[in-house]
Design a protein around this motif. Structure first.
Motif, PDB file in Angstrom:
ATOM      1  N   ALA A  28      68.837  10.955 -50.390  1.00 25.66           N
ATOM      2  CA  ALA A  28      67.545  11.054 -49.702  1.00 25.66           C
ATOM      3  C   ALA A  28      67.725  11.455 -48.230  1.00 25.66           C
ATOM      4  O   ALA A  28      66.749  11.802 -47.561  1.00 25.66           O
ATOM      5  CB  ALA A  28      66.805   9.726 -49.783  1.00 25.66           C
ATOM      6  N   ALA A  29      68.957  11.437 -47.740  1.00 24.90           N
ATOM      7  CA  ALA A  29      69.228  11.771 -46.338  1.00 24.90           C
ATOM      8  C   ALA A  29      69.033  13.269 -46.098  1.00 24.90           C
ATOM      9  O   ALA A  29      69.135  14.085 -47.019  1.00 24.90           O
ATOM     10  CB  ALA A  29      70.655  11.360 -45.968  1.00 24.90           C
ATOM     11  N   ASP A  30      68.763  13.618 -44.849  1.00 29.51           N
ATOM     12  CA  ASP A  30      68.613  15.030 -44.484  1.00 29.51           C
ATOM     13  C   ASP A  30      69.912  15.806 -44.653  1.00 29.51           C
ATOM     14  O   ASP A  30      69.895  16.978 -45.006  1.00 29.51           O
ATOM     15  CB  ASP A  30      68.142  15.166 -43.030  1.00 29.51           C
ATOM     16  CG  ASP A  30      66.703  14.709 -42.832  1.00 29.51           C
ATOM     17  OD1 ASP A  30      65.945  14.699 -43.826  1.00 29.51           O
ATOM     18  OD2 ASP A  30      66.347  14.360 -41.690  1.00 29.51           O
ATOM     19  N   HIS A  31      71.035  15.145 -44.391  1.00 27.30           N
ATOM     20  CA  HIS A  31      72.340  15.808 -44.441  1.00 27.30           C
ATOM     21  C   HIS A  31      73.335  14.938 -45.214  1.00 27.30           C
ATOM     22  O   HIS A  31      74.156  14.244 -44.610  1.00 27.30           O
ATOM     23  CB  HIS A  31      72.862  16.058 -43.021  1.00 27.30           C
ATOM     24  CG  HIS A  31      71.929  16.856 -42.175  1.00 27.30           C
ATOM     25  ND1 HIS A  31      71.781  18.215 -42.310  1.00 27.30           N
ATOM     26  CD2 HIS A  31      71.075  16.475 -41.192  1.00 27.30           C
ATOM     27  CE1 HIS A  31      70.884  18.631 -41.450  1.00 27.30           C
ATOM     28  NE2 HIS A  31      70.436  17.606 -40.748  1.00 27.30           N
ATOM     29  N   PRO A  32      73.274  14.965 -46.542  1.00 26.65           N
ATOM     30  CA  PRO A  32      74.173  14.111 -47.328  1.00 26.65           C
ATOM     31  C   PRO A  32      75.658  14.368 -47.042  1.00 26.65           C
ATOM     32  O   PRO A  32      76.450  13.428 -47.003  1.00 26.65           O
ATOM     33  CB  PRO A  32      73.833  14.458 -48.776  1.00 26.65           C
ATOM     34  CG  PRO A  32      72.463  15.030 -48.721  1.00 26.65           C
ATOM     35  CD  PRO A  32      72.341  15.703 -47.384  1.00 26.65           C
ATOM     36  N   ALA A  33      76.036  15.616 -46.816  1.00 32.16           N
ATOM     37  CA  ALA A  33      77.445  15.917 -46.533  1.00 32.16           C
ATOM     38  C   ALA A  33      77.863  15.312 -45.199  1.00 32.16           C
ATOM     39  O   ALA A  33      78.982  14.808 -45.058  1.00 32.16           O
ATOM     40  CB  ALA A  33      77.684  17.422 -46.546  1.00 32.16           C
ATOM     41  N   ALA A  44      82.255   5.219 -51.738  1.00 35.64           N
ATOM     42  CA  ALA A  44      81.231   4.592 -50.886  1.00 35.64           C
ATOM     43  C   ALA A  44      79.919   5.372 -50.963  1.00 35.64           C
ATOM     44  O   ALA A  44      78.838   4.780 -50.976  1.00 35.64           O
ATOM     45  CB  ALA A  44      81.731   4.504 -49.447  1.00 35.64           C
ATOM     46  N   VAL A  45      80.014   6.692 -51.028  1.00 41.07           N
ATOM     47  CA  VAL A  45      78.813   7.518 -51.174  1.00 41.07           C
ATOM     48  C   VAL A  45      78.125   7.195 -52.499  1.00 41.07           C
ATOM     49  O   VAL A  45      76.902   7.058 -52.558  1.00 41.07           O
ATOM     50  CB  VAL A  45      79.161   9.030 -51.087  1.00 41.07           C
ATOM     51  CG1 VAL A  45      78.007   9.892 -51.562  1.00 41.07           C
ATOM     52  CG2 VAL A  45      79.544   9.407 -49.656  1.00 41.07           C
ATOM     53  N   HIS A  56      77.792  13.994 -59.299  1.00 35.87           N
ATOM     54  CA  HIS A  56      78.909  14.787 -59.809  1.00 35.87           C
ATOM     55  C   HIS A  56      78.940  16.151 -59.119  1.00 35.87           C
ATOM     56  O   HIS A  56      80.001  16.615 -58.685  1.00 35.87           O
ATOM     57  CB  HIS A  56      78.794  14.941 -61.320  1.00 35.87           C
ATOM     58  CG  HIS A  56      79.917  15.714 -61.946  1.00 35.87           C
ATOM     59  ND1 HIS A  56      80.488  16.813 -61.388  1.00 35.87           N
ATOM     60  CD2 HIS A  56      80.588  15.543 -63.112  1.00 35.87           C
ATOM     61  CE1 HIS A  56      81.439  17.288 -62.151  1.00 35.87           C
ATOM     62  NE2 HIS A  56      81.521  16.526 -63.208  1.00 35.87           N
ATOM     63  N   ASP A  57      77.785  16.795 -59.015  1.00 40.15           N
ATOM     64  CA  ASP A  57      77.705  18.088 -58.326  1.00 40.15           C
ATOM     65  C   ASP A  57      78.109  17.956 -56.863  1.00 40.15           C
ATOM     66  O   ASP A  57      78.836  18.790 -56.325  1.00 40.15           O
ATOM     67  CB  ASP A  57      76.286  18.663 -58.414  1.00 40.15           C
ATOM     68  CG  ASP A  57      75.904  19.058 -59.840  1.00 40.15           C
ATOM     69  OD1 ASP A  57      76.812  19.190 -60.693  1.00 40.15           O
ATOM     70  OD2 ASP A  57      74.695  19.222 -60.091  1.00 40.15           O
ATOM     71  N   PHE A  58      77.640  16.894 -56.211  1.00 39.09           N
ATOM     72  CA  PHE A  58      77.990  16.636 -54.815  1.00 39.09           C
ATOM     73  C   PHE A  58      79.499  16.446 -54.688  1.00 39.09           C
ATOM     74  O   PHE A  58      80.139  17.013 -53.807  1.00 39.09           O
ATOM     75  CB  PHE A  58      77.252  15.389 -54.310  1.00 39.09           C
ATOM     76  CG  PHE A  58      77.533  15.061 -52.877  1.00 39.09           C
ATOM     77  CD1 PHE A  58      76.792  15.642 -51.857  1.00 39.09           C
ATOM     78  CD2 PHE A  58      78.534  14.161 -52.540  1.00 39.09           C
ATOM     79  CE1 PHE A  58      77.050  15.336 -50.533  1.00 39.09           C
ATOM     80  CE2 PHE A  58      78.807  13.848 -51.219  1.00 39.09           C
ATOM     81  CZ  PHE A  58      78.050  14.440 -50.213  1.00 39.09           C
TER      82      PHE A  58
END
Length: 173
Positions: free
Chosen positions: A54-59, A44-45, A10-12
């Motif tokens: 868990a990825a280094d760069h979620p955005a 999809a995210v 939600h924050d993302f």
């Protein structure tokens, strides 16, 4: 644990939805489709949230998904000649002369660029992403970003004129 993941997503979502919609609008030139594409990318995210968070760069991961959705949308349009004709017919050229920046329709010029050039130019100059972040978002090498951005800016210069492109690039080309 599921509640925490939902809260994090939600924050993302709140933090990145507007940016993704803006990026989709600039890549497609279609305001109506921008929110839908951003929502599809965020869905999809969500489906891959454990992997994304868990990825280094979620955005960057989300921008990559969006870029792929936009690319798929464009490929579908190209396959259907009738849709392509309607798409281009809806966007008449508003440029009287490429030397008159006041009259230039930047979105029309961007639409004329192939997808990868357009994406590189938009991410680098409209979103001010680094070459590395652009490469991450598009899933290409930094060298590809450099070459496609350079070629895209040269093509825009032909369409818009050097003065207009210098203004768009903020003095950096």
């Amino acid at each position: 644990m599921k509640g925490q993941a939902a809260s994090e997503f939600h924050d993302f979502f709140e933090q990145h939805h507007a940016e993704l919609a803006r990026l989709a609008h600039l890549l497609t030139g279609e305001a109506d489709a921008a929110d839908d594409l951003a929502a599809d990318a965020l869905l999809a995210v969500w489906h891959r949230w454990d992997r994304v968070r868990a990825a280094d760069h979620p955005a960057a991961y989300a921008r990559g998904i969006l870029a792929n959705l936009v690319r798929g949308r464009i490929r579908s349009a190209v396959r259907e000649r009738r849709r392509v004709a309607l798409f281009w017919a809806r966007h008449p050229e508003h440029v009287a002369s490429p030397d008159v920046p006041v009259v230039v329709d930047v979105q029309e010029a961007l639409r004329r660029l192939p997808f990868r050039k357009r994406a590189c130019v938009v991410l680098r100059h409209a979103f001010d992403y680094s070459e590395r972040d652009t490469a991450l978002a598009l899933g290409v090498s930094v060298g590809t970003v450099k070459s496609q951005t350079s070629k895209g800016m040269a093509q825009l210069e032909q369409l818009l004129g050097a003065r207009a492109v210098a203004e768009l690039a903020g003095g950096k080309k």
